[in-house]
Design an enzyme around this catalytic site. Sequence first.
Site, PDB file in Angstrom:
ATOM      1  N   ASP A  91       0.854  -1.188   0.000  1.00  0.00           N
ATOM      2  CA  ASP A  91       0.000   0.000   0.000  1.00  0.00           C
ATOM      3  C   ASP A  91       0.894   1.244   0.000  1.00  0.00           C
ATOM      4  O   ASP A  91       1.906   1.301   0.703  1.00  0.00           O
ATOM      5  CB  ASP A  91      -0.899  -0.019   1.239  1.00  0.00           C
ATOM      6  N   ASN A 118     -12.975  -3.363   2.714  1.00  0.00           N
ATOM      7  CA  ASN A 118     -14.034  -2.351   2.700  1.00  0.00           C
ATOM      8  C   ASN A 118     -14.899  -2.476   1.449  1.00  0.00           C
ATOM      9  O   ASN A 118     -14.363  -2.633   0.344  1.00  0.00           O
ATOM     10  CB  ASN A 118     -13.406  -0.953   2.740  1.00  0.00           C
ATOM     11  N   GLN A 154     -14.605   2.335   1.463  1.00  0.00           N
ATOM     12  CA  GLN A 154     -13.940   1.909   0.215  1.00  0.00           C
ATOM     13  C   GLN A 154     -13.662   3.135  -0.651  1.00  0.00           C
ATOM     14  O   GLN A 154     -14.577   3.919  -0.933  1.00  0.00           O
ATOM     15  CB  GLN A 154     -14.819   0.915  -0.558  1.00  0.00           C
ATOM     16  N   HIS A 174     -10.323  -5.382  -3.046  1.00  0.00           N
ATOM     17  CA  HIS A 174      -8.970  -5.607  -2.522  1.00  0.00           C
ATOM     18  C   HIS A 174      -9.058  -5.980  -1.060  1.00  0.00           C
ATOM     19  O   HIS A 174      -9.946  -5.517  -0.347  1.00  0.00           O
ATOM     20  CB  HIS A 174      -8.071  -4.377  -2.722  1.00  0.00           C
ATOM     21  N   HIS A 219      -6.997  -5.814   2.401  1.00  0.00           N
ATOM     22  CA  HIS A 219      -5.855  -5.242   3.114  1.00  0.00           C
ATOM     23  C   HIS A 219      -5.277  -6.286   4.055  1.00  0.00           C
ATOM     24  O   HIS A 219      -6.017  -6.942   4.796  1.00  0.00           O
ATOM     25  CB  HIS A 219      -6.297  -4.067   3.996  1.00  0.00           C
TER      26      HIS A 219
HETATM   27  P1  AMP Z   1      -9.857   1.281   0.480  1.00  0.00           P
HETATM   28  O1  AMP Z   1     -10.044   2.525   1.299  1.00  0.00           O
HETATM   29  O2  AMP Z   1     -10.193   0.026   1.207  1.00  0.00           O
HETATM   30  O3  AMP Z   1     -10.533   1.394  -0.866  1.00  0.00           O
HETATM   31  O4  AMP Z   1      -8.299   1.188   0.247  1.00  0.00           O
HETATM   32  C1  AMP Z   1      -7.628   1.735  -0.805  1.00  0.00           C
HETATM   33  C2  AMP Z   1      -6.164   1.632  -0.471  1.00  0.00           C
HETATM   34  O5  AMP Z   1      -5.419   1.712  -1.662  1.00  0.00           O
HETATM   35  C3  AMP Z   1      -5.644   2.742   0.456  1.00  0.00           C
HETATM   36  O6  AMP Z   1      -5.046   2.143   1.602  1.00  0.00           O
HETATM   37  C4  AMP Z   1      -4.622   3.480  -0.419  1.00  0.00           C
HETATM   38  O7  AMP Z   1      -3.515   3.907   0.331  1.00  0.00           O
HETATM   39  C5  AMP Z   1      -4.250   2.409  -1.423  1.00  0.00           C
HETATM   40  N1  AMP Z   1      -3.814   2.900  -2.723  1.00  0.00           N
HETATM   41  C6  AMP Z   1      -4.468   3.760  -3.530  1.00  0.00           C
HETATM   42  N2  AMP Z   1      -3.783   3.929  -4.697  1.00  0.00           N
HETATM   43  C7  AMP Z   1      -2.693   3.131  -4.615  1.00  0.00           C
HETATM   44  C8  AMP Z   1      -1.601   2.865  -5.483  1.00  0.00           C
HETATM   45  N3  AMP Z   1      -1.489   3.437  -6.672  1.00  0.00           N
HETATM   46  N4  AMP Z   1      -0.656   1.975  -5.082  1.00  0.00           N
HETATM   47  C9  AMP Z   1      -0.745   1.404  -3.857  1.00  0.00           C
HETATM   48  N5  AMP Z   1      -1.754   1.604  -2.992  1.00  0.00           N
HETATM   49  C10 AMP Z   1      -2.710   2.474  -3.354  1.00  0.00           C
END
Ligand code: AMP
Length: 136
Positions: free
Chosen positions: A32, A88, A95, A101, A103
């Site tokens: 992440d 999420n 989300q 995805h 985590h």
């Molecule tokens: P969510 O809030 O569950 O949708 O999580 C999205 C996650 O994706 C967050 O923890 C962000 O930090 C991560 N994220 C978003 N864009 C990228 C990216 N390009 N590379 C790695 N992680 C990302």
Amino acid sequence: MKNDDCIFCKIANGEIPSRTIYEDQLFRVILDLNPATKGHALILPKDHSASLYELPEETAAAVLVLAKKLAVILREKLGCDGLNLVQNNGEAAGQTVSHFHLHMIPRYTDDGQKISWIPGKPAQEELDEVRKKLTE
Ligand code: AMP
Ligand code: ZN
């Protein structure tokens, strides 16, 4: 199937570079960009599903098998003391990227992170009502 407007589709399929820690036919696992803790990783299916609701059952099954394997690796290589799996679905649940995805958040004693909720104190009747709703 890929979705051309989806950043995680592009990452999962290697069109956008990422810090990949694992890859197979179905999944790419990346670090992440804004980690909650050291080693915070995201399991991304290569096929697009917006969330758990759309995820094919076979992928849903495979994702937890993979999470279990990676859990062992995270513990061995990073020496974490615990692990949270967070997933999420929907804006209301936090989300922010509409591509399923999972985590994986390694936890370290006193890491100062909070992945928690405020425990409710419903009346027994309220719990009974919810159970009824969900089982009838
Ligand atoms: P969510 O809030 O569950 O949708 O999580 C999205 C996650 O994706 C967050 O923890 C962000 O930090 C991560 N994220 C978003 N864009 C990228 C990216 N390009 N590379 C790695 N992680 C990302
Ligand atoms: Zn996607």
